[in-house]
Design a protein around this motif. Structure first.
Motif, short mmCIF file in Angstrom:
data_model
loop_
_atom_site.label_atom_id
_atom_site.label_comp_id
_atom_site.label_asym_id
_atom_site.label_seq_id
_atom_site.Cartn_x
_atom_site.Cartn_y
_atom_site.Cartn_z
N GLN A 60 50.38 104.86 38.92
CA GLN A 60 49.62 103.97 38.46
C GLN A 60 50.79 104.21 37.23
O GLN A 60 51.06 103.41 36.13
N PHE A 61 52.02 104.55 37.77
CA PHE A 61 53.20 104.21 36.54
C PHE A 61 53.78 103.24 36.04
O PHE A 61 53.55 102.70 37.30
N LYS A 62 54.13 102.74 34.92
CA LYS A 62 54.38 101.27 34.90
C LYS A 62 56.00 101.31 34.77
O LYS A 62 56.70 100.17 34.22
N THR A 63 56.04 102.07 33.06
CA THR A 63 57.43 102.01 32.84
C THR A 63 58.37 104.26 32.99
O THR A 63 57.40 104.60 34.05
N VAL A 64 59.31 103.74 32.76
CA VAL A 64 60.08 105.75 32.71
C VAL A 64 59.13 106.49 32.50
O VAL A 64 59.02 107.66 32.42
N LYS A 65 58.87 106.13 30.98
CA LYS A 65 58.36 106.52 29.56
C LYS A 65 56.80 106.92 30.81
O LYS A 65 56.60 108.82 30.16
N ASP A 66 55.87 106.50 31.09
CA ASP A 66 55.03 106.73 31.79
C ASP A 66 55.28 107.91 32.98
O ASP A 66 54.34 109.41 32.43
N ILE A 67 56.08 107.96 33.59
CA ILE A 67 56.41 108.70 34.34
C ILE A 67 56.92 110.17 33.71
O ILE A 67 56.40 111.94 33.59
N CYS A 68 57.44 110.58 32.74
CA CYS A 68 58.12 111.45 31.44
C CYS A 68 56.84 112.09 31.21
O CYS A 68 56.94 112.77 30.87
N THR A 69 55.87 110.88 30.87
CA THR A 69 54.70 112.42 30.02
C THR A 69 54.20 112.45 31.22
O THR A 69 53.71 113.78 30.46
N PHE A 70 54.13 112.09 32.09
CA PHE A 70 52.78 112.56 33.58
C PHE A 70 54.08 114.15 32.93
O PHE A 70 53.48 114.71 33.78
N LEU A 71 54.83 114.36 33.53
CA LEU A 71 55.53 115.57 33.81
C LEU A 71 55.98 116.36 32.92
O LEU A 71 56.12 117.60 33.04
N GLU A 72 56.15 115.75 31.30
CA GLU A 72 56.07 116.95 29.84
C GLU A 72 54.46 117.38 29.68
O GLU A 72 54.91 118.53 29.48
N GLU A 73 53.79 117.02 29.92
CA GLU A 73 51.97 117.80 30.56
C GLU A 73 52.34 118.40 31.43
O GLU A 73 51.51 119.45 31.24
N LYS A 74 52.59 118.31 33.06
CA LYS A 74 52.79 119.21 34.21
C LYS A 74 53.14 120.24 34.11
O LYS A 74 52.83 121.32 34.17
N ILE A 75 54.62 119.90 33.36
CA ILE A 75 55.52 121.08 33.17
C ILE A 75 54.91 122.57 32.38
O ILE A 75 55.57 123.36 32.42
N SER A 76 55.00 121.60 30.85
CA SER A 76 54.35 122.70 30.07
C SER A 76 53.62 123.67 30.24
O SER A 76 52.93 123.63 30.50
#
Length: 76
Positions: A60-76
């Motif tokens: 459901q990503f709309k922007t590059v930031k959406d993906i970045c936020t998801f990844l930062e939460e997943k890998i932290s």
């Protein structure tokens, strides 16, 4: 690790014609980068390989930031 920079490289590897300097966190995946559902799937596969994660369900990503936020939460 800079997730945003890694994501830019992933997008460019999937779509070599993409100008890295034109990609910002506010870039729309569809409007600005021209990703359709197949393009998004290609990017998702590369993200999964690079970050060792698995996406579940529809993306459901709309922007590059959406993906970045998801990844930062997943890998932290």
């Amino acid at each position: 690790m800079n997730v945003f920079e890694e994501l830019k490289k992933i997008i460019q590897s999937a779509f070599p014609e993409t100008d890295l300097d034109a990609i910002t966190e506010k870039s729309s995946l569809k409007k600005d980068l021209g990703l359709d559902s197949l393009g998004m799937m290609m990017v998702a596969i590369l993200i999964e390989e690079r970050f060792g994660i698995q996406f579940e369900g529809e993306l459901q990503f709309k922007t590059v930031k959406d993906i970045c936020t998801f990844l930062e939460e997943k890998i932290s």
